[in-house]
Design a protein around this motif. Structure first.
Motif, mmCIF file in Angstrom:
data_model
loop_
_atom_site.group_PDB
_atom_site.id
_atom_site.type_symbol
_atom_site.label_atom_id
_atom_site.label_comp_id
_atom_site.label_asym_id
_atom_site.label_seq_id
_atom_site.Cartn_x
_atom_site.Cartn_y
_atom_site.Cartn_z
ATOM 1 N N GLU A 19 22.107 78.323 5.087
ATOM 2 C CA GLU A 19 22.134 77.324 5.762
ATOM 3 C C GLU A 19 22.686 77.502 7.320
ATOM 4 O O GLU A 19 23.508 77.615 7.414
ATOM 5 N N VAL A 21 24.298 77.281 10.775
ATOM 6 C CA VAL A 21 25.365 76.071 11.204
ATOM 7 C C VAL A 21 24.977 75.968 12.573
ATOM 8 O O VAL A 21 25.822 74.781 13.282
ATOM 9 N N ASP A 46 25.909 72.385 14.779
ATOM 10 C CA ASP A 46 25.050 71.146 14.450
ATOM 11 C C ASP A 46 26.117 70.094 14.353
ATOM 12 O O ASP A 46 27.120 70.117 13.611
ATOM 13 N N ARG A 49 27.020 67.942 11.369
ATOM 14 C CA ARG A 49 27.785 68.705 10.225
ATOM 15 C C ARG A 49 29.393 68.988 10.715
ATOM 16 O O ARG A 49 30.382 69.123 10.109
ATOM 17 N N PHE A 50 29.477 69.441 12.039
ATOM 18 C CA PHE A 50 30.698 69.789 12.559
ATOM 19 C C PHE A 50 31.159 69.179 13.954
ATOM 20 O O PHE A 50 30.579 68.504 14.554
#
Length: 135
Positions: A19, A21, A46, A49-50
């Motif tokens: 996936e 990042v 991303d 997500r981060f």
């Protein structure tokens, strides 16, 4: 779609799912084999997500290893045997795994890049041989 990934399971072995990042942002849009050394690119993590904490302390390093996918290489362009590197017929043919060609069977790229900066969830790098939009 050209370059669409297909997950393949090795006989008796587990499959692999990757996936991304982030995504590469670069002025380079053409798939070329040469002259990437001075290219400046950004890797945008991303943000869903981060946070910037994911990159905390990275600015203390001079270089980063970037793993990416040659997602824009068409299935018909994949090489599984030998070829002349960079299309140079005056050079000897060598196997695809003995060169840095983008048309490798697993489409995985790996480049050691100079880290030019970190800001929030964005890495600025020099020498990344991935085009704009690369995951």
């Amino acid at each position: 779609a050209p370059g669409a990934s297909r997950l393949r399971r090795l006989p008796g072995g587990p499959g692999v799912t990757v996936e991304p990042v982030g995504v590469v942002r670069s002025a380079r849009t053409a798939l070329e084999d040469d002259f990437w050394g001075d290219v400046i690119a950004e890797i945008h993590l991303d943000a869903a997500r981060f946070t910037s904490d994911a990159l905390l302390g990275l600015d203390g390093f001079s270089h980063v290893e970037v793993v990416f996918v040659f997602d824009q290489v068409a299935e018909d362009d994949i090489v599984t045997g030998a070829r002349h590197p960079r299309g140079r017929t005056d050079w000897p043919r060598v196997g695809i795994f003995a060169q840095r060609g983008k048309a490798r069977p697993n489409r995985i790229g790996l480049t050691c890049c100079e880290l030019a900066g970190v800001s929030g969830t964005v890495l600025r790098v020099r020498g990344l041989d991935a085009v704009d939009g690369t995951p």
